[in-house]
Structures are given as structure tokens and as C-alpha cells.
Design a protein around this motif. Structure first.
Motif, PDB file in Angstrom:
ATOM      1  N   LEU A  55      -1.439   3.899  -8.561  1.00 45.19           N
ATOM      2  CA  LEU A  55      -2.301   3.473  -7.459  1.00 45.19           C
ATOM      3  C   LEU A  55      -1.663   3.827  -6.125  1.00 45.19           C
ATOM      4  O   LEU A  55      -0.468   3.618  -5.906  1.00 45.19           O
ATOM      5  N   SER A  56      -2.478   4.352  -5.230  1.00 45.36           N
ATOM      6  CA  SER A  56      -1.963   4.718  -3.911  1.00 45.36           C
ATOM      7  C   SER A  56      -1.758   3.482  -3.052  1.00 45.36           C
ATOM      8  O   SER A  56      -2.393   2.429  -3.256  1.00 45.36           O
ATOM      9  N   ASP A  57      -0.877   3.597  -2.050  1.00 50.39           N
ATOM     10  CA  ASP A  57      -0.652   2.485  -1.127  1.00 50.39           C
ATOM     11  C   ASP A  57      -1.926   2.135  -0.373  1.00 50.39           C
ATOM     12  O   ASP A  57      -2.198   0.955  -0.103  1.00 50.39           O
ATOM     13  N   ALA A  58      -2.683   3.165  -0.018  1.00 51.86           N
ATOM     14  CA  ALA A  58      -3.933   2.913   0.708  1.00 51.86           C
ATOM     15  C   ALA A  58      -4.889   2.075  -0.136  1.00 51.86           C
ATOM     16  O   ALA A  58      -5.574   1.185   0.379  1.00 51.86           O
ATOM     17  N   TYR A  59      -4.951   2.366  -1.431  1.00 51.36           N
ATOM     18  CA  TYR A  59      -5.844   1.587  -2.295  1.00 51.36           C
ATOM     19  C   TYR A  59      -5.333   0.164  -2.460  1.00 51.36           C
ATOM     20  O   TYR A  59      -6.108  -0.789  -2.469  1.00 51.36           O
TER      21      TYR A  59
ATOM     22  N   ARG B  53       2.889  -5.682  -7.547  1.00 50.80           N
ATOM     23  CA  ARG B  53       4.251  -5.374  -7.111  1.00 50.80           C
ATOM     24  C   ARG B  53       5.286  -6.054  -8.005  1.00 50.80           C
ATOM     25  O   ARG B  53       6.367  -5.510  -8.253  1.00 50.80           O
ATOM     26  N   ALA B  54       4.955  -7.229  -8.491  1.00 51.11           N
ATOM     27  CA  ALA B  54       5.895  -7.914  -9.384  1.00 51.11           C
ATOM     28  C   ALA B  54       6.074  -7.163 -10.699  1.00 51.11           C
ATOM     29  O   ALA B  54       7.143  -7.179 -11.289  1.00 51.11           O
ATOM     30  N   ARG B  55       5.018  -6.471 -11.112  1.00 52.83           N
ATOM     31  CA  ARG B  55       5.071  -5.743 -12.378  1.00 52.83           C
ATOM     32  C   ARG B  55       5.699  -4.370 -12.242  1.00 52.83           C
ATOM     33  O   ARG B  55       6.413  -3.914 -13.143  1.00 52.83           O
ATOM     34  N   VAL B  56       5.434  -3.694 -11.130  1.00 54.00           N
ATOM     35  CA  VAL B  56       5.876  -2.295 -11.017  1.00 54.00           C
ATOM     36  C   VAL B  56       6.937  -2.091  -9.940  1.00 54.00           C
ATOM     37  O   VAL B  56       7.388  -0.971  -9.724  1.00 54.00           O
ATOM     38  N   GLY B  57       7.330  -3.163  -9.243  1.00 51.59           N
ATOM     39  CA  GLY B  57       8.406  -3.063  -8.258  1.00 51.59           C
ATOM     40  C   GLY B  57       8.013  -2.366  -6.994  1.00 51.59           C
ATOM     41  O   GLY B  57       8.871  -1.732  -6.355  1.00 51.59           O
ATOM     42  N   ARG B  58       6.764  -2.484  -6.563  1.00 52.64           N
ATOM     43  CA  ARG B  58       6.342  -1.861  -5.307  1.00 52.64           C
ATOM     44  C   ARG B  58       5.973  -2.931  -4.284  1.00 52.64           C
ATOM     45  O   ARG B  58       5.571  -4.010  -4.632  1.00 52.64           O
TER      46      ARG B  58
END
Length: 207
Positions: free
Chosen positions: A185-189, A202-207
Motif C-alpha cells: 500500500l502506498s503512503d498516499a493511500y 503499521r503495527a503489522r508491517v512496521g510502517r
């Protein structure tokens, strides 16, 4: 040279089962008997069996019917000894030999080219064609392979908001995707999502 053919397709979701070859032979005999005005000679009709690959059950049926394999190369076989011409095509070897992405979608392979994914997406987007394809054996597996090549936001964008709801809110649908898909997924999305959903991703993928 046969002028008509009856084709039976066995998908990876429903592989060849015992006596499927008998069924195809039965179709050929019935069709020949019912179309004397179109099929004058048995040599005018051919049976084609499409399988991901040869299996022990197929080999056993060929032997039980007294037929013999003729290797035509690149995944194609001719079965000698039947009343009608019979051809077996192994989808995986044929797709590899011919570098055919559309055949890969029907077998165990994955589409490699954008053109193949675009073609299938166009067919699925046409209402009449989609209705016909849904009856195709192995249709669900083909769709799964197509969706796996697309970014999640592109998949969701194909549906109207009401369609996305279908039992789950869109953001819950996102959270049901695997981690690899969420990373794509893009940051914009992500910025269009609620704070709670962004935090969960973010908790799942570290972003």
C-alpha cells in the motif's frame, strides 16, 4: 484433419478423476450419433483433454481402454486406438514450451506479463463475458492468481462503496489482507484511511 473438436478442461482445483476419459469418449460418440448432417466421418471429429499434467489416474484409464501414448512433444500427446482422434495437452509443459501466459493462468504457473493480466481483467470487466467465465472450471483459481498480482488499492478501486461493504467495511477488508499485500500500500493511500486502521497496519508491517 478433424473439422470439429470436443474439449474437456480439468483444472488444478479439480484434477483428472478416474473415468473422465471414458466420459469424453462418450461425448464424442453421442455427438457423432446426433449430428449426421454435420459430421460424416469419425475422422472429422476429435476429442481434446486439457490437464495441468499427466496423472496416475489418467495413465490407468488410458491403459484400461487399450490406448497408447504418442509423444508429440512440448506437452502434447496423441492417444492411439480410439474410435476418434484423441489429443491430451498438459497445460504446464505447453505453457512453458510456448511461453504462454494465458495458459499459465489455467495451470499451476503465474502470469508474468502485464498483457496477460490486462487481458483477463478486461474479460472479467465485461459483464457478459464474466458471467460465462464464472462457469469455467477453475475460474476461482484464475481470479486468485490475477488478484495476487494487483496492488490492494487497485482491487478495492474496482468496487463501488456499496459493493465493498458486502458484509465488511472496506477498512476491515484491508486488515484481512496478508502482510505482504499491506506492505504494498502506498503512503498516499494509507493517508485516506482512519487513524485506527493506519495504526493497525503499521503495527503489522512496521510502517
Amino acid at each position: 484433419m478433424p473439422s470439429e473438436a470436443i474439449v474437456e478442461f480439468k483444472s488444478i482445483g479439480r484434477l483428472y478423476r478416474r473415468r473422465d476419459l471414458d466420459r469424453l469418449c462418450g461425448y464424442l460418440h453421442l455427438y457423432f450419433a446426433d449430428t449426421p448432417e454435420r459430421i460424416e466421418h469419425r475422422s472429422d471429429l476429435c476429442g481434446v483433454l486439457l490437464v495441468p499434467s499427466r496423472t496416475r489416474s489418467l495413465d490407468a484409464d488410458v491403459a484400461a481402454l487399450g490406448l497408447e501414448w504418442d509423444d508429440l512433444g512440448d506437452g502434447y500427446w496423441r492417444l492411439r486406438g480410439a474410435a476418434f482422434a484423441l489429443v491430451v495437452a498438459e497445460i504446464d509443459p505447453v505453457a512453458k514450451a510456448e511461453d504462454d501466459d494465458l495458459l499459465r493462468l489455467l495451470g499451476r504457473g503465474e502470469a508474468r506479463t502485464r498483457e496477460a493480466r490486462r487481458w483477463l481483467a478486461q474479460q472479467l470487466g465485461a459483464e457478459e463475458m464474466a458471467m460465462e467465465m464464472q462457469d469455467l472450471e477453475g475460474f476461482d483459481e484464475v481470479v486468485r492468481k490475477l488478484l495476487a498480482t494487483l496492488p490492494p488499492e487497485q482491487v478495492l478501486a474496482a468496487y463501488a462503496p456499496g459493493q465493498r461493504m458486502a458484509g465488511l467495511p472496506p477498512e476491515q477488508v484491508l486488515l484481512a489482507l496478508p502482510d505482504d499485500a499491506l506492505r504494498a500500500l502506498s503512503d498516499a493511500y494509507l493517508e485516506t484511511l482512519s487513524a485506527e486502521t493506519r495504526a493497525a497496519i503499521r503495527a503489522r508491517v512496521g510502517r
